[in-house]
Motif scaffolding. Structure first.
Motif, PDB file in Angstrom:
ATOM      1  N   LYS A 156       0.674  -1.105   0.229  1.00  0.00           N
ATOM      2  CA  LYS A 156      -0.299  -0.069  -0.099  1.00  0.00           C
ATOM      3  C   LYS A 156       1.155   1.214  -0.055  1.00  0.00           C
ATOM      4  CE  LYS A 156      -2.854  -1.362   3.384  1.00  0.00           C
ATOM      5  NZ  LYS A 156      -4.149  -0.777   4.489  1.00  0.00           N
ATOM      6  N   GLN A 157       2.148   1.280   0.412  1.00  0.00           N
ATOM      7  CA  GLN A 157       2.943   2.538   0.641  1.00  0.00           C
ATOM      8  C   GLN A 157       3.179   2.226  -0.521  1.00  0.00           C
ATOM      9  OE1 GLN A 157       3.353   4.920   3.018  1.00  0.00           O
ATOM     10  NE2 GLN A 157       4.340   5.532   1.210  1.00  0.00           N
ATOM     11  N   GLU A 158       4.435   0.936  -1.526  1.00  0.00           N
ATOM     12  CA  GLU A 158       4.509   1.563  -2.493  1.00  0.00           C
ATOM     13  C   GLU A 158       3.516   2.095  -3.627  1.00  0.00           C
ATOM     14  OE1 GLU A 158       7.213   1.097  -3.740  1.00  0.00           O
ATOM     15  OE2 GLU A 158       8.497   0.380  -1.572  1.00  0.00           O
ATOM     16  N   LEU A 159       2.152   2.098  -2.978  1.00  0.00           N
ATOM     17  CA  LEU A 159       1.285   2.351  -4.604  1.00  0.00           C
ATOM     18  C   LEU A 159       0.942   3.826  -4.331  1.00  0.00           C
ATOM     19  CD1 LEU A 159      -1.198  -0.879  -4.001  1.00  0.00           C
ATOM     20  CD2 LEU A 159       0.420   0.075  -5.848  1.00  0.00           C
ATOM     21  N   PHE A 160       0.976   4.426  -2.633  1.00  0.00           N
ATOM     22  CA  PHE A 160       0.606   5.561  -2.439  1.00  0.00           C
ATOM     23  C   PHE A 160       1.810   6.717  -3.223  1.00  0.00           C
ATOM     24  CE2 PHE A 160       0.604   9.167   0.164  1.00  0.00           C
ATOM     25  CZ  PHE A 160      -0.424   9.603  -0.423  1.00  0.00           C
ATOM     26  N   THR A 161       2.881   5.289  -2.713  1.00  0.00           N
ATOM     27  CA  THR A 161       4.556   7.071  -3.536  1.00  0.00           C
ATOM     28  C   THR A 161       4.371   6.404  -4.578  1.00  0.00           C
ATOM     29  OG1 THR A 161       5.637   5.368  -1.309  1.00  0.00           O
ATOM     30  CG2 THR A 161       7.275   6.486  -3.247  1.00  0.00           C
ATOM     31  N   GLU A 162       3.693   5.706  -5.458  1.00  0.00           N
ATOM     32  CA  GLU A 162       3.798   5.424  -7.244  1.00  0.00           C
ATOM     33  C   GLU A 162       2.685   7.007  -7.410  1.00  0.00           C
ATOM     34  OE1 GLU A 162       5.910   4.120  -9.523  1.00  0.00           O
ATOM     35  OE2 GLU A 162       6.944   3.740  -7.803  1.00  0.00           O
ATOM     36  N   GLY A 163       1.939   7.297  -6.489  1.00  0.00           N
ATOM     37  CA  GLY A 163       0.863   8.181  -6.752  1.00  0.00           C
ATOM     38  C   GLY A 163      -0.955   7.465  -6.789  1.00  0.00           C
ATOM     39  N   TYR A 164      -1.128   6.552  -6.792  1.00  0.00           N
ATOM     40  CA  TYR A 164      -1.843   5.873  -6.684  1.00  0.00           C
ATOM     41  C   TYR A 164      -2.658   6.295  -5.333  1.00  0.00           C
ATOM     42  CZ  TYR A 164      -0.397   3.598 -10.208  1.00  0.00           C
ATOM     43  OH  TYR A 164       0.141   2.985 -11.690  1.00  0.00           O
ATOM     44  N   THR A 165      -3.809   6.690  -5.447  1.00  0.00           N
ATOM     45  CA  THR A 165      -4.716   7.101  -4.776  1.00  0.00           C
ATOM     46  C   THR A 165      -5.656   6.044  -3.505  1.00  0.00           C
ATOM     47  OG1 THR A 165      -6.553   8.003  -6.140  1.00  0.00           O
ATOM     48  CG2 THR A 165      -5.031   9.412  -4.974  1.00  0.00           C
ATOM     49  N   HIS A 166      -6.440   5.289  -4.638  1.00  0.00           N
ATOM     50  CA  HIS A 166      -7.619   4.232  -4.004  1.00  0.00           C
ATOM     51  C   HIS A 166      -7.298   3.382  -4.269  1.00  0.00           C
ATOM     52  CE1 HIS A 166      -9.802   8.194  -4.243  1.00  0.00           C
ATOM     53  NE2 HIS A 166     -10.421   7.403  -4.110  1.00  0.00           N
ATOM     54  N   LEU A 167      -7.272   2.069  -3.757  1.00  0.00           N
ATOM     55  CA  LEU A 167      -7.328   0.383  -4.211  1.00  0.00           C
ATOM     56  C   LEU A 167      -8.967   0.180  -3.853  1.00  0.00           C
ATOM     57  CD1 LEU A 167      -5.334  -1.955  -3.832  1.00  0.00           C
ATOM     58  CD2 LEU A 167      -5.386  -1.794  -1.640  1.00  0.00           C
ATOM     59  N   LEU A 168      -8.667  -0.525  -4.699  1.00  0.00           N
ATOM     60  CA  LEU A 168     -10.784  -1.611  -4.854  1.00  0.00           C
ATOM     61  C   LEU A 168      -9.903  -3.212  -4.871  1.00  0.00           C
ATOM     62  CD1 LEU A 168     -13.850  -1.811  -4.934  1.00  0.00           C
ATOM     63  CD2 LEU A 168     -13.064  -0.727  -7.214  1.00  0.00           C
ATOM     64  N   ILE A 169     -10.692  -4.003  -4.440  1.00  0.00           N
ATOM     65  CA  ILE A 169      -9.835  -5.354  -4.263  1.00  0.00           C
ATOM     66  C   ILE A 169     -10.617  -6.237  -4.102  1.00  0.00           C
ATOM     67  CG2 ILE A 169      -8.804  -7.610  -2.761  1.00  0.00           C
ATOM     68  CD1 ILE A 169      -7.598  -4.931  -1.664  1.00  0.00           C
ATOM     69  N   GLN A 170     -11.871  -6.582  -5.694  1.00  0.00           N
ATOM     70  CA  GLN A 170     -12.648  -8.146  -5.630  1.00  0.00           C
ATOM     71  C   GLN A 170     -11.219  -9.023  -5.216  1.00  0.00           C
ATOM     72  OE1 GLN A 170     -12.016 -10.489  -8.646  1.00  0.00           O
ATOM     73  NE2 GLN A 170     -13.845 -11.571  -7.402  1.00  0.00           N
TER      74      GLN A 170
END
Length: 178
Positions: free
Chosen positions: A37-51
């Motif tokens: 989650k931290q790596e994704l946030f660092t890459e500029g992503y704001t939302h994580l939607l998990i199916q």
């Protein structure tokens, strides 16, 4: 407050995770880990939607703010809307999920389920990764894949050309390459 919502829509970058109709708790746990989650946030992503499919692991929901906003669901009649709105897709190695995502031109990280016996799906994912159409990871290497990925290096997949898939299937069945 309305202005803020408008701003959020412009800067909203969604990572959509799909496990298909199966159970793939290792992938759900991996994307729910603080490291990923931290790596994704660092890459500029704001939302994580998990199916999360049939899995039993329940991710931690969060509202975002100074970190990634996380939400999840089990199944949807169609994931097309989720794929369309995604800035990045993290998927299991199912061929349907892979090709639907590539057809939409979305950046894709395919995560191989090593718990499946005789998993020929991983061969497809690895072949497409070798051709630079997507990234291929394992649950335990997902954080490193996210950290190292360069989405500009991905090559668009041309759905009209079945040659790479045909070669892969022939190789899997033991036929010689042309």
């Amino acid at each position: 407050m309305a202005d803020r919502a408008g701003d959020d829509d412009k800067t909203r970058r969604v990572v959509f995770v799909t496990v298909g109709t199966t159970s793939f708790d290792a992938l759900v746990k991996a994307v729910d880990s603080p490291t990923v989650k931290q790596e994704l946030f660092t890459e500029g992503y704001t939302h994580l939607l998990i199916q999360m499919g049939r899995g039993s692991y329940v991710p931690t929901k969060s509202e975002g703010g100074s970190s990634l906003a996380v939400d999840y669901f089990t199944f949807s009649s169609s994931i097309a809307d989720h794929l369309n709105s995604a800035s990045l897709v993290i998927s299991h190695a199912g061929s349907g999920s892979i090709f639907e995502t590539l057809r939409l031109g979305k950046p894709l990280i395919v995560t191989v389920n090593e718990d499946l016996m005789d998993n020929h799906q991983s061969e497809l994912a690895e072949e497409l990764a070798d051709q630079k159409h997507l990234y291929c990871a394992r649950p335990q290497t997902l954080h490193q894949t996210v950290a190292d990925m360069d989405l500009n290096s991905l090559v668009p997949y041309s759905p009209g050309d079945a040659t790479p898939v045909t070669k892969l299937i022939n190789r899997f069945l033991g036929f010689p390459d042309d």
